[in-house]
Design an enzyme around this catalytic site. Structure first.
Site, PDB file in Angstrom:
ATOM      1  N   ASP A  18       0.833  -1.202   0.000  1.00 50.06           N
ATOM      2  CA  ASP A  18       0.000   0.000   0.000  1.00 50.06           C
ATOM      3  C   ASP A  18       0.869   1.254   0.000  1.00 50.06           C
ATOM      4  O   ASP A  18       1.958   1.247   0.581  1.00 50.06           O
ATOM      5  CB  ASP A  18      -0.900  -0.034   1.252  1.00 50.06           C
ATOM      6  CG  ASP A  18      -2.078   0.914   1.140  1.00 50.06           C
ATOM      7  OD1 ASP A  18      -2.298   1.501   0.056  1.00 50.06           O
ATOM      8  OD2 ASP A  18      -2.789   1.077   2.142  1.00 50.06           O
ATOM      9  N   ASN A  20       1.365   3.406  -2.960  1.00 49.54           N
ATOM     10  CA  ASN A  20       1.904   3.861  -4.254  1.00 49.54           C
ATOM     11  C   ASN A  20       1.382   5.259  -4.604  1.00 49.54           C
ATOM     12  O   ASN A  20       2.131   6.108  -5.093  1.00 49.54           O
ATOM     13  CB  ASN A  20       1.477   2.910  -5.386  1.00 49.54           C
ATOM     14  CG  ASN A  20       2.056   1.528  -5.242  1.00 49.54           C
ATOM     15  OD1 ASN A  20       2.943   1.302  -4.436  1.00 49.54           O
ATOM     16  ND2 ASN A  20       1.555   0.587  -6.034  1.00 49.54           N
ATOM     17  N   ARG A  22       0.198   7.646  -2.580  1.00 48.24           N
ATOM     18  CA  ARG A  22       0.749   8.700  -1.713  1.00 48.24           C
ATOM     19  C   ARG A  22       2.214   8.969  -2.036  1.00 48.24           C
ATOM     20  O   ARG A  22       2.676  10.104  -1.965  1.00 48.24           O
ATOM     21  CB  ARG A  22       0.582   8.304  -0.238  1.00 48.24           C
ATOM     22  CG  ARG A  22      -0.803   8.664   0.301  1.00 48.24           C
ATOM     23  CD  ARG A  22      -1.132   7.931   1.559  1.00 48.24           C
ATOM     24  NE  ARG A  22      -1.451   6.537   1.271  1.00 48.24           N
ATOM     25  CZ  ARG A  22      -1.528   5.589   2.189  1.00 48.24           C
ATOM     26  NH1 ARG A  22      -1.262   5.870   3.451  1.00 48.24           N
ATOM     27  NH2 ARG A  22      -1.858   4.361   1.850  1.00 48.24           N
ATOM     28  N   TRP A  23       2.937   7.927  -2.417  1.00 43.99           N
ATOM     29  CA  TRP A  23       4.345   8.112  -2.806  1.00 43.99           C
ATOM     30  C   TRP A  23       4.413   9.059  -4.008  1.00 43.99           C
ATOM     31  O   TRP A  23       5.241   9.971  -4.045  1.00 43.99           O
ATOM     32  CB  TRP A  23       4.957   6.757  -3.163  1.00 43.99           C
ATOM     33  CG  TRP A  23       6.411   6.784  -3.481  1.00 43.99           C
ATOM     34  CD1 TRP A  23       7.447   6.560  -2.613  1.00 43.99           C
ATOM     35  CD2 TRP A  23       7.005   7.043  -4.765  1.00 43.99           C
ATOM     36  NE1 TRP A  23       8.649   6.669  -3.276  1.00 43.99           N
ATOM     37  CE2 TRP A  23       8.401   6.965  -4.597  1.00 43.99           C
ATOM     38  CE3 TRP A  23       6.489   7.331  -6.022  1.00 43.99           C
ATOM     39  CZ2 TRP A  23       9.289   7.169  -5.645  1.00 43.99           C
ATOM     40  CZ3 TRP A  23       7.375   7.542  -7.069  1.00 43.99           C
ATOM     41  CH2 TRP A  23       8.760   7.451  -6.874  1.00 43.99           C
ATOM     42  N   HIS A  35       2.758   3.383  -9.053  1.00 43.29           N
ATOM     43  CA  HIS A  35       2.583   1.937  -9.276  1.00 43.29           C
ATOM     44  C   HIS A  35       3.819   1.342  -9.962  1.00 43.29           C
ATOM     45  O   HIS A  35       4.256   0.246  -9.640  1.00 43.29           O
ATOM     46  CB  HIS A  35       1.322   1.683 -10.118  1.00 43.29           C
ATOM     47  CG  HIS A  35       0.049   2.061  -9.416  1.00 43.29           C
ATOM     48  ND1 HIS A  35      -0.215   1.715  -8.107  1.00 43.29           N
ATOM     49  CD2 HIS A  35      -1.044   2.771  -9.836  1.00 43.29           C
ATOM     50  CE1 HIS A  35      -1.409   2.191  -7.756  1.00 43.29           C
ATOM     51  NE2 HIS A  35      -1.936   2.840  -8.781  1.00 43.29           N
ATOM     52  N   SER A  63      -6.875  -5.852  -5.819  1.00 40.28           N
ATOM     53  CA  SER A  63      -7.998  -6.379  -5.038  1.00 40.28           C
ATOM     54  C   SER A  63      -9.285  -6.343  -5.859  1.00 40.28           C
ATOM     55  O   SER A  63      -9.378  -5.614  -6.860  1.00 40.28           O
ATOM     56  CB  SER A  63      -8.187  -5.549  -3.763  1.00 40.28           C
ATOM     57  OG  SER A  63      -8.738  -4.296  -4.077  1.00 40.28           O
ATOM     58  N   GLU A  65     -11.787  -4.850  -5.075  1.00 36.78           N
ATOM     59  CA  GLU A  65     -12.290  -3.473  -4.980  1.00 36.78           C
ATOM     60  C   GLU A  65     -11.555  -2.524  -5.937  1.00 36.78           C
ATOM     61  O   GLU A  65     -12.056  -1.455  -6.260  1.00 36.78           O
ATOM     62  CB  GLU A  65     -12.137  -2.950  -3.536  1.00 36.78           C
ATOM     63  CG  GLU A  65     -13.055  -3.616  -2.518  1.00 36.78           C
ATOM     64  CD  GLU A  65     -12.658  -5.055  -2.166  1.00 36.78           C
ATOM     65  OE1 GLU A  65     -11.456  -5.389  -2.236  1.00 36.78           O
ATOM     66  OE2 GLU A  65     -13.564  -5.846  -1.842  1.00 36.78           O
ATOM     67  N   TRP A  67     -11.232  -2.625  -8.975  1.00 31.38           N
ATOM     68  CA  TRP A  67     -11.967  -2.375 -10.225  1.00 31.38           C
ATOM     69  C   TRP A  67     -12.769  -1.081 -10.144  1.00 31.38           C
ATOM     70  O   TRP A  67     -13.155  -0.515 -11.161  1.00 31.38           O
ATOM     71  CB  TRP A  67     -12.918  -3.536 -10.545  1.00 31.38           C
ATOM     72  CG  TRP A  67     -12.220  -4.814 -10.878  1.00 31.38           C
ATOM     73  CD1 TRP A  67     -12.183  -5.943 -10.117  1.00 31.38           C
ATOM     74  CD2 TRP A  67     -11.469  -5.109 -12.069  1.00 31.38           C
ATOM     75  NE1 TRP A  67     -11.446  -6.923 -10.758  1.00 31.38           N
ATOM     76  CE2 TRP A  67     -11.003  -6.435 -11.951  1.00 31.38           C
ATOM     77  CE3 TRP A  67     -11.139  -4.378 -13.216  1.00 31.38           C
ATOM     78  CZ2 TRP A  67     -10.227  -7.055 -12.924  1.00 31.38           C
ATOM     79  CZ3 TRP A  67     -10.366  -4.990 -14.197  1.00 31.38           C
ATOM     80  CH2 TRP A  67      -9.911  -6.319 -14.038  1.00 31.38           C
ATOM     81  N   LEU A 129      10.994 -20.561  -4.400  1.00 29.77           N
ATOM     82  CA  LEU A 129       9.992 -19.689  -3.774  1.00 29.77           C
ATOM     83  C   LEU A 129       8.694 -19.819  -4.557  1.00 29.77           C
ATOM     84  O   LEU A 129       8.704 -19.794  -5.792  1.00 29.77           O
ATOM     85  CB  LEU A 129      10.453 -18.218  -3.845  1.00 29.77           C
ATOM     86  CG  LEU A 129       9.416 -17.184  -3.381  1.00 29.77           C
ATOM     87  CD1 LEU A 129       9.353 -17.120  -1.849  1.00 29.77           C
ATOM     88  CD2 LEU A 129       9.735 -15.791  -3.927  1.00 29.77           C
ATOM     89  N   ARG A 182       1.732  -5.023   6.147  1.00 28.91           N
ATOM     90  CA  ARG A 182       1.061  -3.980   5.373  1.00 28.91           C
ATOM     91  C   ARG A 182       1.886  -2.704   5.465  1.00 28.91           C
ATOM     92  O   ARG A 182       2.278  -2.279   6.552  1.00 28.91           O
ATOM     93  CB  ARG A 182      -0.355  -3.712   5.886  1.00 28.91           C
ATOM     94  CG  ARG A 182      -1.046  -2.653   5.018  1.00 28.91           C
ATOM     95  CD  ARG A 182      -2.522  -2.474   5.317  1.00 28.91           C
ATOM     96  NE  ARG A 182      -3.120  -1.597   4.315  1.00 28.91           N
ATOM     97  CZ  ARG A 182      -4.375  -1.642   3.920  1.00 28.91           C
ATOM     98  NH1 ARG A 182      -5.192  -2.535   4.447  1.00 28.91           N
ATOM     99  NH2 ARG A 182      -4.851  -0.808   3.008  1.00 28.91           N
ATOM    100  N   SER A 190      -8.341  -5.325   4.900  1.00 31.51           N
ATOM    101  CA  SER A 190      -8.887  -4.946   3.590  1.00 31.51           C
ATOM    102  C   SER A 190      -9.274  -6.139   2.719  1.00 31.51           C
ATOM    103  O   SER A 190      -8.922  -6.190   1.535  1.00 31.51           O
ATOM    104  CB  SER A 190      -7.901  -4.039   2.836  1.00 31.51           C
ATOM    105  OG  SER A 190      -7.738  -2.823   3.528  1.00 31.51           O
TER     106      SER A 190
HETATM  107  C1  FPP Z   1      -1.760   0.314  -3.323  1.00 30.82           C
HETATM  108  O1  FPP Z   1      -1.365   1.616  -3.552  1.00 30.82           O
HETATM  109  C2  FPP Z   1      -1.307  -0.604  -4.328  1.00 30.82           C
HETATM  110  C3  FPP Z   1      -2.099  -1.134  -5.314  1.00 30.82           C
HETATM  111  C4  FPP Z   1      -3.490  -0.746  -5.531  1.00 30.82           C
HETATM  112  C5  FPP Z   1      -1.630  -2.143  -6.232  1.00 30.82           C
HETATM  113  C6  FPP Z   1      -0.275  -2.714  -5.987  1.00 30.82           C
HETATM  114  C7  FPP Z   1       0.410  -2.751  -7.269  1.00 30.82           C
HETATM  115  C8  FPP Z   1       1.730  -2.722  -7.454  1.00 30.82           C
HETATM  116  C9  FPP Z   1       2.698  -2.781  -6.361  1.00 30.82           C
HETATM  117  C10 FPP Z   1       2.293  -2.623  -8.798  1.00 30.82           C
HETATM  118  C11 FPP Z   1       1.884  -3.725  -9.697  1.00 30.82           C
HETATM  119  C12 FPP Z   1       2.397  -5.027  -9.245  1.00 30.82           C
HETATM  120  C13 FPP Z   1       2.778  -5.991 -10.061  1.00 30.82           C
HETATM  121  C14 FPP Z   1       3.250  -7.287  -9.517  1.00 30.82           C
HETATM  122  C15 FPP Z   1       2.773  -5.830 -11.510  1.00 30.82           C
HETATM  123  P1  FPP Z   1      -2.475   2.730  -3.565  1.00 30.82           P
HETATM  124  O2  FPP Z   1      -2.687   3.152  -4.964  1.00 30.82           O
HETATM  125  O3  FPP Z   1      -3.704   2.267  -2.869  1.00 30.82           O
HETATM  126  O4  FPP Z   1      -1.770   3.854  -2.733  1.00 30.82           O
HETATM  127  P2  FPP Z   1      -2.459   4.979  -1.858  1.00 30.82           P
HETATM  128  O5  FPP Z   1      -3.205   4.281  -0.757  1.00 30.82           O
HETATM  129  O6  FPP Z   1      -1.301   5.773  -1.366  1.00 30.82           O
HETATM  130  O7  FPP Z   1      -3.359   5.755  -2.775  1.00 30.82           O
END
Ligand code: FPP
Length: 236
Positions: A18, A20, A22-23, A35, A63, A65, A67, A129, A182, A190
């Site tokens: 979780d 991406n 905010r980063w 992402h 997830s 959700e 979608w 793995l 997490r 979640s």
């Molecule tokens: C949460 O960040 C992350 C996701 C919704 C998807 C995770 C996906 C990746 C790590 C990249 C794709 C992975 C592969 C294996 C191809 P968020 O967008 O909910 O972040 P936020 O809560 O800061 O908005």
């Protein structure tokens, strides 16, 4: 020692990746870049898991959700997944990684679903793995699907034991996670592996997923090693 790995190394680590968005927001960048950076953290984490002797790594990559996110972000995420598969599969295979996909893969369309199946088939004999990718996965849907399978098989109520039920879940054959990580400071499950994490140790870190390094993984494992796991039993 119960098996070939040290008792303090979790056999199965599951991760809710979780942060991406905010980063990216912290850098005034589009979420898609967050992402994309997240996939680099995926690579680092797989390497760290192999290095530590973890046998199963489950990643919540999409997830049920997700979608509901804007169409553009869904396209970005599925595009990244396709890109990841095409570019990293050979390396994963050479590293001895077996890929297993859980979730509603058909929702990604026939082409990507077929690519996922081909990747599973190519890597099925690898034993270093097991990388479980949760894609369009929801814990409640997994449980409902298992219940439907039990009904469809005509099981009598007393035939439905916990072991039997577990074998009807998407994770059949995969041991339950010992440790659930997490990132990003959120402290929720979640709708991830609801049944399977019944006894998992929970580890939350403020690190945003794209910043997650091998050292962060090692720190989570060190914390796991410090905790005493009793599975509801009384101490000796
Ligand atoms: C949460 O960040 C992350 C996701 C919704 C998807 C995770 C996906 C990746 C790590 C990249 C794709 C992975 C592969 C294996 C191809 P968020 O967008 O909910 O972040 P936020 O809560 O800061 O908005």
């Amino acid at each position: 020692m119960a098996d070939s790995c040290s008792p303090v190394i979790p056999r199965h680590v599951a991760i809710i990746m979780d942060g991406n968005g905010r980063w990216a927001a912290a850098r005034s960048l589009p979420r898609a870049i967050g992402h994309r950076e997240g996939t680099k953290a995926v690579r680092r984490t797989i390497e760290a898991a192999i290095g530590q002797g973890v046998q199963y790594l489950t990643l919540f990559a999409f997830s049920s959700e997700n979608w509901q996110r804007p169409a553009e972000e869904v396209t970005d995420l599925t595009g990244l997944l396709r890109y990841y598969l095409r570019n990293e599969l050979n390396e994963l295979h050479e590293s001895g990684v077996r890929l297993v996909v859980i979730g509603e893969r058909d929702r990604f369309g026939p082409n990507l679903a077929a690519e996922l199946a081909a990747a599973e088939a190519k890597t099925e004999h690898n034993a270093k793995l097991t990388l479980v990718m949760a894609l369009s996965y929801g814990g409640r849907a997994d449980i409902v699907d298992a219940a439907r399978r039990a009904l469809a098989a005509g099981l009598a109520p007393d035939q439905l034991t916990e072991e039997k039920f577990a074998s009807l879940l998407a994770t059949d054959g995969i041991p339950d996670p010992d440790l659930l990580i997490r990132t990003s400071g959120e402290e929720r499950i979640s709708n991830f592996l609801l049944w399977q994490t019944a006894y998992a140790e929970l580890y939350f870190t403020d690190v945003l997923w794209p910043d997650f390094e091998g050292a962060d993984f090692t720190m989570a494992l060190a914390e796991f090693a410090r905790r005493e796991r009793r599975f509801g039993a009384r101490p000796e």
